[in-house]
Design an enzyme around this catalytic site. Structure first.
Site, PDB file in Angstrom:
ATOM      1  N   CYS A  76      -3.214   1.673   1.584  1.00 13.66           N
ATOM      2  CA  CYS A  76      -4.394   2.410   1.101  1.00 13.66           C
ATOM      3  C   CYS A  76      -5.182   1.686   0.014  1.00 13.66           C
ATOM      4  O   CYS A  76      -6.363   1.428   0.191  1.00 13.66           O
ATOM      5  CB  CYS A  76      -3.973   3.789   0.600  1.00 13.66           C
ATOM      6  SG  CYS A  76      -3.395   4.849   1.933  1.00 13.66           S
ATOM      7  N   ARG A  83       2.239  -2.868   5.216  1.00 15.82           N
ATOM      8  CA  ARG A  83       0.816  -3.220   5.151  1.00 15.82           C
ATOM      9  C   ARG A  83       0.413  -3.694   3.755  1.00 15.82           C
ATOM     10  O   ARG A  83       0.650  -3.009   2.771  1.00 15.82           O
ATOM     11  CB  ARG A  83      -0.041  -2.018   5.598  1.00 15.82           C
ATOM     12  CG  ARG A  83       0.047  -1.788   7.103  1.00 15.82           C
ATOM     13  CD  ARG A  83      -0.731  -0.576   7.553  1.00 15.82           C
ATOM     14  NE  ARG A  83      -0.046   0.677   7.264  1.00 15.82           N
ATOM     15  CZ  ARG A  83      -0.477   1.864   7.655  1.00 15.82           C
ATOM     16  NH1 ARG A  83      -1.602   1.974   8.345  1.00 15.82           N
ATOM     17  NH2 ARG A  83       0.198   2.958   7.362  1.00 15.82           N
TER      18      ARG A  83
END
Ligand code: NAD
Length: 457
Positions: free
Chosen positions: A269, A337
């Site tokens: 994010c 990620r």
């Protein structure tokens, strides 16, 4: 109520399972047939503490099901949550909205009766209106307000504590078009259990709601980046960043959280959301230069972490064996990620080191992303013959290493702790040279080194 959740990833699956726990009938839809097949077999496609039990209970209760077919799920739904990915677009770094728009079009074709379309994905300002346009264009027979509404309901859960965050959030944000009273009522009904717990609910406009999510994540990224830069200063002037963080965090206006110095923020994010906010602001002619700086400082910080390990080893890692503990961007997730390890490990390999790594949950994903390294079965076997140990993620199981066992396993005596999970004196007392973030390096006292360092001391 009945809802469909489109996208069964970290957010969609957790939100779907939690709504079903609230008593709502939920169908979680995903294009990834393998993911749906695993869920139908009772296997979790992601690692999230407590999720398997929550899913199993609600599937058993008949409130939660999974499907690859969007149409039947949407047809019977009062609300449809879009929870697909919004990664950074190649090239300009803006949010890639292709999955959101594709889902909106598919939803449009499936609508049968008044439906609230909710963007739960993190989407830039203006996306909700664009979704409404896509639906109206795909289905000219539908009228906004009468047949559908579009609502922004950003998600603030954190991987690793996602269920608790969803069930007991700091706040719920609901953004609607001004005239969408019916949509607001439907959303309040869905979140009724949280209203009963007196969770603050921010009911606002679409654009405001969309921006709240980006402002929140960028603020947190800035807070981390701030303490990271203070940490670098601490090292030079002989101060201790943990104590600086405590000293400032006790000020209620600052707050204690997100003041842990480390290798730079990562994850699914913050990096992409900061970039998207930068792009939105630039496109709007009002650059957020503070966040532009945050992005740049954080990127170079992650890259510089390999140099710290190099420095701790005397200036070169060539021909050295380095044990890496922790690969995920944070503990209690398997999410890789934008993890700092993706910058650090390849840089070490490029500089000639041999890396042997262990992560409790992230190795399946890491093996796809980090090649040319060895993977160990557990923390201690990662240490076998290593010249240095680098701790990249603060998993609980790395917080209480048995240092005499570590000493027996390792050939060298260098520890680089990029998460500050140990007290310098404690590790030095065990015979190691200990390097952390924003604190003075601690070297073993010679006599202790001989005792605790074992054969290699
Ligand atoms: N991961 C987090 O911690 C977190 C927290 C808050 C908000 N968010 C936001 O939530 C959104 C989703 O993030 P995530 O981490 O859950 O993503 P993810 O990649 O884990 O999951 C997205 C899922 O959507 C599916 N999908 C894509 N297009 C589809 C379509 N048309 N129909 C059906 N399924 C489709 C994909 O197959 C995938 O399984 C993003 O916008 C993210 O920024 C994420």
């Amino acid at each position: 109520m009945r809802i469909a959740v489109i996208g069964t990833g970290y957010v969609g699956l957790v939100s779907g399972a939690c709504f079903s726990e609230f008593g709502v009938e939920v169908v979680c839809v995903d294009k990834d047939a393998d993911k749906i097949a695993r869920l139908e077999r009772g296997e979790m496609p992601i690692y999230e503490p407590g999720l398997d039990q929550l899913v199993a209970n609600n599937v058993r209760a008949g409130r939660l099901s999974f499907s690859t077919s969007l149409k039947p799920a949407v047809e019977g739904a009062d609300a449809v949550f879009i929870a697909v990915g919004t990664p950074s677009r190649r090239g300009d770094g803006h949010a890639d909205l292709s999955y959101v728009f594709a889902a909106a079009e598919e939803i449009a074709h499936a609508i049968a009766g008044y439906t609230v379309i909710v963007t739960k994905s993190t989407v830039p300002v203006g996306t909700g209106r664009k979704v409404a346009e896509i639906v109206a264009k795909a289905r000219p027979d539908l009228e906004i307000g009468r047949d559908f509404d579009v609502v922004s309901n950003p998600e603030f859960l954190r991987e690793g504590s996602a269920i608790g965050d969803f069930m007991r959030p700091d706040r719920v944000v609901i953004g609607t078009m001004p005239e969408a009273e019916r949509a607001r009522s439907a959303m309040k009904e869905l979140y009724r259990p949280l209203f009963l717990l007196e969770t603050p609910v921010v009911i606002t406009g679409l654009e405001t709601s969309e921006l709240i999510k980006y402002a929140a994540n960028s603020f947190l990224a800035a807070k981390i980046t701030f303490i990271n830069e203070i940490a670098d200063l601490c090292e030079v002037v002989g101060a201790d960043v943990q104590e600086v963080a405590k000293g400032i965090g006790l000020d209620g206006r600052i707050g204690k959280k997100f003041l842990h110095a480390g290798p730079g923020y990562g994850g699914s994010c913050f990096p992409k959301d900061c970039l998207a906010l930068v792009k939105t602001a630039r496109d709007s002619g009002t650059p957020v230069s503070i966040i532009e700086t945050v992005v740049q400082v954080n990127d170079s910080r992650k890259r510089a972490m390999a140099e710290r390990i190099e420095a701790a080893l005397g200036g070169s890692v060539a021909g050295k064996r380095i044990a890496v503990l922790g690969l995920t961007f944070k503990p209690n997730t398997d999410d890789m990620r934008d993890a700092p390890s993706l910058d650090i490990v390849p840089a070490l390999v490029e500089k000639g080191a041999t890396v042997r790594a262990f992560d409790p949950e992230g190795m399946g994903e890491a093996k796809k992303l980090l090649t040319g390294i060895e993977y160990a079965e557990d923390a201690y076997s990662a240490l076998a013959g290593a010249d240095a140990l680098a701790i990249l993620t603060e998993w609980n199981e790395f917080r209480a290493l048995d240092w005499s066992h570590v000493a027996r396993q390792m050939a060298g005596r260098v520890v680089v702790d990029l998460r500050n999970i140990y007290q310098p004196e404690q590790v030095a007392a065990a015979g190691f040279s200990y390097h952390s973030i924003g604190r003075a390096a601690a070297r073993p006292a010679p006599q202790l080194k001989a005792v605790a360092g074992g054969a290699a001391a």
